[in-house]
Scaffold this motif. Structure first.
Motif, PDB file in Angstrom:
ATOM      1  N   GLU A  62       0.827  -1.206   0.000  1.00 40.37           N
ATOM      2  CA  GLU A  62       0.000   0.000   0.000  1.00 40.37           C
ATOM      3  C   GLU A  62       0.863   1.259   0.000  1.00 40.37           C
ATOM      4  OE1 GLU A  62      -3.374   0.202  -0.146  1.00 40.37           O
ATOM      5  OE2 GLU A  62      -3.390  -1.977  -0.427  1.00 40.37           O
ATOM      6  N   VAL A  63       1.917   1.270   0.822  1.00 41.59           N
ATOM      7  CA  VAL A  63       2.796   2.439   0.884  1.00 41.59           C
ATOM      8  C   VAL A  63       3.471   2.662  -0.463  1.00 41.59           C
ATOM      9  CG1 VAL A  63       4.857   3.421   1.984  1.00 41.59           C
ATOM     10  CG2 VAL A  63       3.146   2.229   3.364  1.00 41.59           C
ATOM     11  N   ARG A  64       3.960   1.597  -1.069  1.00 38.39           N
ATOM     12  CA  ARG A  64       4.605   1.729  -2.382  1.00 38.39           C
ATOM     13  C   ARG A  64       3.622   2.266  -3.428  1.00 38.39           C
ATOM     14  NH1 ARG A  64       7.362  -2.820  -0.279  1.00 38.39           N
ATOM     15  NH2 ARG A  64       5.744  -4.266  -1.003  1.00 38.39           N
ATOM     16  N   ALA A  65       2.386   1.765  -3.408  1.00 38.31           N
ATOM     17  CA  ALA A  65       1.389   2.229  -4.372  1.00 38.31           C
ATOM     18  C   ALA A  65       1.038   3.696  -4.146  1.00 38.31           C
ATOM     19  CB  ALA A  65       0.129   1.363  -4.271  1.00 38.31           C
ATOM     20  N   LEU A  66       0.946   4.106  -2.897  1.00 40.93           N
ATOM     21  CA  LEU A  66       0.629   5.505  -2.598  1.00 40.93           C
ATOM     22  C   LEU A  66       1.754   6.428  -3.033  1.00 40.93           C
ATOM     23  CD1 LEU A  66      -1.007   5.002   0.911  1.00 40.93           C
ATOM     24  CD2 LEU A  66      -2.130   6.030  -1.080  1.00 40.93           C
ATOM     25  N   GLN A  67       2.999   6.023  -2.829  1.00 38.09           N
ATOM     26  CA  GLN A  67       4.107   6.857  -3.293  1.00 38.09           C
ATOM     27  C   GLN A  67       4.139   6.928  -4.823  1.00 38.09           C
ATOM     28  OE1 GLN A  67       7.821   5.648  -1.388  1.00 38.09           O
ATOM     29  NE2 GLN A  67       7.432   7.138   0.236  1.00 38.09           N
ATOM     30  N   GLU A  68       3.809   5.832  -5.467  1.00 34.71           N
ATOM     31  CA  GLU A  68       3.739   5.839  -6.924  1.00 34.71           C
ATOM     32  C   GLU A  68       2.685   6.846  -7.404  1.00 34.71           C
ATOM     33  OE1 GLU A  68       4.507   5.013 -10.843  1.00 34.71           O
ATOM     34  OE2 GLU A  68       5.631   4.113  -9.171  1.00 34.71           O
ATOM     35  N   ALA A  69       1.507   6.832  -6.755  1.00 34.45           N
ATOM     36  CA  ALA A  69       0.433   7.737  -7.158  1.00 34.45           C
ATOM     37  C   ALA A  69       0.777   9.196  -6.859  1.00 34.45           C
ATOM     38  CB  ALA A  69      -0.862   7.344  -6.441  1.00 34.45           C
ATOM     39  N   ALA A  70       1.428   9.422  -5.713  1.00 35.31           N
ATOM     40  CA  ALA A  70       1.699  10.797  -5.288  1.00 35.31           C
ATOM     41  C   ALA A  70       2.911  11.407  -5.953  1.00 35.31           C
ATOM     42  CB  ALA A  70       1.858  10.841  -3.767  1.00 35.31           C
ATOM     43  N   PHE A  71       3.957  10.590  -6.160  1.00 32.98           N
ATOM     44  CA  PHE A  71       5.244  11.128  -6.599  1.00 32.98           C
ATOM     45  C   PHE A  71       5.782  10.480  -7.874  1.00 32.98           C
ATOM     46  CE2 PHE A  71       5.362  11.115  -1.813  1.00 32.98           C
ATOM     47  CZ  PHE A  71       5.052  12.460  -1.662  1.00 32.98           C
ATOM     48  N   GLY A  72       5.084   9.469  -8.369  1.00 32.40           N
ATOM     49  CA  GLY A  72       5.545   8.797  -9.571  1.00 32.40           C
ATOM     50  C   GLY A  72       6.558   7.706  -9.332  1.00 32.40           C
ATOM     51  N   GLY A  73       6.845   7.400  -8.056  1.00 32.04           N
ATOM     52  CA  GLY A  73       7.811   6.355  -7.742  1.00 32.04           C
ATOM     53  C   GLY A  73       8.189   6.392  -6.285  1.00 32.04           C
ATOM     54  N   PRO A  74       9.089   5.496  -5.842  1.00 32.76           N
ATOM     55  CA  PRO A  74       9.455   5.421  -4.425  1.00 32.76           C
ATOM     56  C   PRO A  74      10.193   6.671  -3.970  1.00 32.76           C
ATOM     57  CG  PRO A  74      10.861   3.994  -5.765  1.00 32.76           C
ATOM     58  CD  PRO A  74       9.785   4.496  -6.661  1.00 32.76           C
ATOM     59  N   ARG A  75      10.019   6.995  -2.693  1.00 36.27           N
ATOM     60  CA  ARG A  75      10.678   8.138  -2.092  1.00 36.27           C
ATOM     61  C   ARG A  75      11.123   7.785  -0.680  1.00 36.27           C
ATOM     62  NH1 ARG A  75      10.299   9.616  -6.570  1.00 36.27           N
ATOM     63  NH2 ARG A  75       9.670  11.635  -7.420  1.00 36.27           N
ATOM     64  N   GLY A  76      12.328   8.132  -0.339  1.00 34.65           N
ATOM     65  CA  GLY A  76      12.803   8.036   1.029  1.00 34.65           C
ATOM     66  C   GLY A  76      13.130   6.624   1.472  1.00 34.65           C
ATOM     67  N   ASP A  77      13.672   6.551   2.686  1.00 33.03           N
ATOM     68  CA  ASP A  77      14.078   5.292   3.318  1.00 33.03           C
ATOM     69  C   ASP A  77      13.058   4.973   4.396  1.00 33.03           C
ATOM     70  OD1 ASP A  77      15.325   3.159   4.511  1.00 33.03           O
ATOM     71  OD2 ASP A  77      17.014   4.314   5.305  1.00 33.03           O
ATOM     72  N   TRP A  78      12.293   3.907   4.216  1.00 35.58           N
ATOM     73  CA  TRP A  78      11.274   3.564   5.191  1.00 35.58           C
ATOM     74  C   TRP A  78      11.210   2.060   5.388  1.00 35.58           C
ATOM     75  CZ3 TRP A  78       7.312   0.434   3.413  1.00 35.58           C
ATOM     76  CH2 TRP A  78       7.097   0.422   2.031  1.00 35.58           C
ATOM     77  N   ALA A  79      10.686   1.665   6.546  1.00 37.57           N
ATOM     78  CA  ALA A  79      10.532   0.249   6.879  1.00 37.57           C
ATOM     79  C   ALA A  79       9.308   0.094   7.761  1.00 37.57           C
ATOM     80  CB  ALA A  79      11.782  -0.269   7.589  1.00 37.57           C
TER      81      ALA A  79
END
Length: 304
Positions: free
Chosen positions: A212-229
């Motif tokens: 879900e987090v990956r999909a939301l970043q894709e929708a918001a920014f066009g791809g992954p952002r930042g270092d998260w776990a």
């Protein structure tokens, strides 16, 4: 007033960042910081303000239809926004068995703020993103209703939460936040500076949140952002559930620091951070920030 005039609500931004003395961190050479997003606004606290603000501007005063469970903080915040800004709200609530029962404190607050509550069966609720199901729900809503997803998490919400990361840029090595739908974590991670890490503590079980987090970043920014776990160990059995150990921890934290701890999100995140500190997960000298996303309701539900 209209939905664009959010400044009239006078949000407290940036929210305060407060160091706290906690020997469980200090004896390991760690500094604990509390990011007090619960102080942003009394009716739209924490991540609810950050996730709703851009959506309300997009709605531009139209009715808002959204979704949540029986104890949804998101439903409460949306209903409060409708009251304060003068637009109709509709809450689609999971569980048609609730329709004939007295409203719990959370839903009673929504109703008092003018939200029209519609209880749907769980099969319908699970299909809420299906176009045909959503169309049927919108048929009963006020004309022109703007749809905000469950938990408020969409690309606009993620973009709004990016400001949380920017406010914490350089202030901590690890920033932890409790996660329901993943929108706050997605935006937080995007706003942090290089070298900082965002840690999400899911309050639901199931292990689905990473996608879900990956999909939301894709929708918001066009791809992954930042270092998260993510650390999935602290949900205590699922959403709206706690445990005797979590309750004891929350009471102890309140006594130590004079902070009322919301149980369903914030307590699980703080409990996770203390556990991780005791496991040696953070290098000595680290600054660990905990995002306080909300305050407890006067009658916070407890699910043991």
């Amino acid at each position: 007033m209209n939905a664009l005039d959010l400044s009239r609500l006078r949000p407290r931004l940036p929210s305060p960042l407060e160091p706290v003395e906690d020997e469980r961190f200090a004896r390991r050479g760690l500094t604990l910081l509390l990011k007090r997003d619960d102080l942003i606004h009394p009716d739209l606290p924490g991540n609810k303000w950050r996730k709703l603000a851009l959506n309300l501007r997009a709605a531009d005063g139209r009715p808002v239809l959204t979704f949540g469970g029986a104890y949804s903080n998101h439903l409460r915040a949306t209903a409060a926004a409708g009251r304060l800004l003068g637009f109709p709200t509709v809450g689609i609530v999971r569980g048609d068995e609730l329709a004939g029962r007295p409203l719990n404190p959370s839903l009673a607050r929504c109703a008092a703020d003018g939200m029209r509550l519609e209880f749907v069966d769980r099969t319908t609720y699970r299909a809420k993103n299906d176009p045909a199901t959503l169309a049927k729900l919108l048929e009963r809503a006020p004309a022109g209703a703007y749809v905000v997803p469950e938990g408020g998490s969409n690309e606009l919400a993620v973009q709004g939460c990016e400001a949380l990361g920017r406010e914490l840029s350089g202030a901590a090595d690890t920033v932890a936040v409790a996660c329901g739908t993943g929108g706050t974590l997605a935006g937080l991670a995007a706003g942090l500076a290089p070298g900082q890490r965002a840690l999400g503590v899911p309050v639901l079980k199931g292990g689905f949140l990473g996608g879900e987090v990956r999909a939301l970043q894709e929708a918001a920014f066009g791809g992954p952002r930042g270092d998260w776990a993510l650390d999935d160990r602290f949900h205590c059995g699922g959403y709206a559930r706690t445990s005797p150990a979590l309750e004891a921890f929350a009471r102890d934290f309140e006594a130590r620091h004079g902070l009322a701890v919301e149980r369903l999100y914030v307590a699980k995140m703080l409990y996770g951070l203390v556990t991780l500190a005791e496991e040696g997960a953070f290098p000595a000298g680290s600054r660990v920030a905990a995002v306080v996303t909300g305050a407890p309701e006067p009658a916070d539900p407890v699910r043991l």
